[in-house]
Each structure stands twice: as structure tokens, then as C-alpha cells.
Design a protein around this motif. Structure first.
Motif, short mmCIF file in Angstrom:
data_model
loop_
_atom_site.label_atom_id
_atom_site.label_comp_id
_atom_site.label_asym_id
_atom_site.label_seq_id
_atom_site.Cartn_x
_atom_site.Cartn_y
_atom_site.Cartn_z
N PRO A 134 0.83 -1.20 0.00
CA PRO A 134 0.00 0.00 0.00
C PRO A 134 0.87 1.26 0.00
N TYR A 135 0.41 2.30 -0.65
CA TYR A 135 1.11 3.58 -0.69
C TYR A 135 0.12 4.72 -0.60
N PRO A 144 -10.03 4.07 2.53
CA PRO A 144 -10.21 4.09 3.98
C PRO A 144 -9.54 2.89 4.66
N SER A 145 -9.52 1.74 4.01
CA SER A 145 -8.88 0.56 4.62
C SER A 145 -7.38 0.79 4.79
N ASN A 146 -6.76 1.48 3.84
CA ASN A 146 -5.33 1.78 3.97
C ASN A 146 -5.07 2.78 5.10
N ASP A 150 -2.73 1.99 8.24
CA ASP A 150 -1.63 2.89 8.59
C ASP A 150 -1.69 3.26 10.07
N ALA A 151 -2.89 3.61 10.55
CA ALA A 151 -3.05 3.98 11.97
C ALA A 151 -2.69 2.80 12.86
N ASP A 152 -3.10 1.58 12.47
CA ASP A 152 -2.78 0.39 13.25
C ASP A 152 -1.28 0.13 13.28
N ALA A 187 -7.05 -5.02 -3.60
CA ALA A 187 -7.00 -4.64 -2.18
C ALA A 187 -6.23 -3.33 -1.95
N ASN A 188 -6.34 -2.40 -2.92
CA ASN A 188 -5.75 -1.06 -2.77
C ASN A 188 -4.24 -1.06 -2.61
#
Length: 197
Positions: A134-135, A144-146, A150-152, A187-188
Motif C-alpha cells: 500500500p502507498y 479508507p482501509s489503507n 496505517d493507523a494500526d 486490495a488497494n
């Protein structure tokens, strides 16, 4: 000993479809952060004319890779090596392509620097550096899933996180790689393909 990752089982074929026309016809392909080994054995089975060198800093991961290779009877995959990308010297002197999936966001930025610097040291002109994961683009998450991922990651380790595509592109350019060919993936995720100039 042999490990399995559901994400690897899902994404290895889409990644292979991107790699197939872009890998060299012959030579050595170095995989950094091989993890379970499911990616490298999938690529090696599809490209028997190439030699694949898996690697991982984790001993359990290396054992999993080697177990997959034995189980599938692949003669074109070397035993997995221990490689810490932040070290200035790697136990491989040359590679025609360097592949790395899903590492630079689950590692400090220093690992991305080490990866790209090492790939520049090993690859000849025209050699391939392939990154998958992911980037962020233009300073924004692509889904939003990325953003949640990222926050996790940052909760787990503040030095981790989804990287900016532009920062990775600048890093590669500084080490003598082309602007990337960018392929949108399921999956983005993105595949980034850089060539050594």
C-alpha cells in the motif's frame, strides 16, 4: 515449520502476472523479506529458467521458505539467506532483479533506504527493482482501509506506516533508478517497477 499467510495466497498470482513480462529471461532474482516463502516458490515454479534467492532476517521465516522449496521440489530456488537490508554489505554480490513485497511499511524508513541502496549496488543497468504494497499518493491514502491499516501500524510502532509513493520514487531516483511503472493491484495495493539506469 512451513508457514502460510492468507494474504500471500491471495496476492501471489496477481503479482506474478505483473512480473511475468518484466522479469529477465535468465539470471538471479533476489527476494528481500520472503516471509512464509509462498511468493518466491510461486514465481520460481512459473519461471524455471531463473534462479531465485530468497531472504529474510527472521530464522523462522527462512525455515518456512526452505520447507516450501523442499516440499515443492523446486531446483531453481537457493536456500534462504539472512539479510538485514540496513547493513552495508549483503551476502549477495549481484542480482538481475530485486523483489520486495509488503516490507517497507512494516519497518522503519531506514529499511526502505537500505533496500533501495542495496538494490542499486547489486543490479546492472536495466535491472529491476519491484516493490509491492500500500502507498499514499499525493499525501493522501488511496482507500479508507489503507488509512485504518496505517493507523494500526503506527500504534504498533511509530516508525512504521504506509509510505508516500513520491518519497519512495525520490529515494529510488537518488540511487539511479528510473521513475516507476505503477500498476494498480487488488486490495488497494500498488506494484512499483523501477529500472536501474
Amino acid at each position: 515449520m512451513r508457514r502460510e499467510a492468507p494474504a500471500a495466497a491471495r496476492n501471489r498470482q496477481p503479482i506474478l502476472e505483473v512480473l511475468q513480462p518484466r522479469l529477465p529471461e535468465k539470471g538471479l532474482v533476489l527476494e528481500i523479506a520472503s516471509g512464509t516463502g509462498e511468493h518466491v516458490v510461486h514465481y520460481a515454479a512459473a519461471r524455471p529458467g531463473l534462479t531465485f534467492q530468497p531472504s529474510d532476517p527472521d530464522a523462522g521465516a527462512r525455515a518456512s521458505v526452505d520447507d516450501w522449496v523442499r516440499t515443492l521440489g523446486l531446483g531453481n530456488v537457493r536456500p534462504a539467506l539472512e539479510i538485514d537490508v540496513t547493513m552495508e554489505s549483503w551476502p549477495v554480490e549481484r542480482a538481475d532483479a530485486v523483489l520486495c513485497c509488503n516490507m517497507i511499511h512494516i519497518a522503519p524508513w531506514e529499511a526502505a533506504i537500505g533496500l533501495v541502496t542495496g538494490a542499486a549496488r547489486l543490479t546492472p543497468p536495466g535491472g529491476l527493482l519491484f516493490l509491492y504494497g500500500p502507498y499514499r499518493r499525493g499525501g493522501r491514502h488511496t482507500a479508507p482501509s489503507n488509512e485504518s491499516f496505517d493507523a494500526d501500524l503506527k500504534r504498533r510502532n511509530p516508525a512504521w506506516g504506509v509510505r508516500d509513493l513520491e518519497a519512495v520514487t525520490r529515494l529510488a531516483a537518488a540511487q539511479g533508478f528510473s521513475a516507476p511503472e505503477i500498476v494498480e493491484m487488488p486490495a488497494n495495493n500498488l506494484s512499483l517497477l523501477f529500472n536501474r539506469l
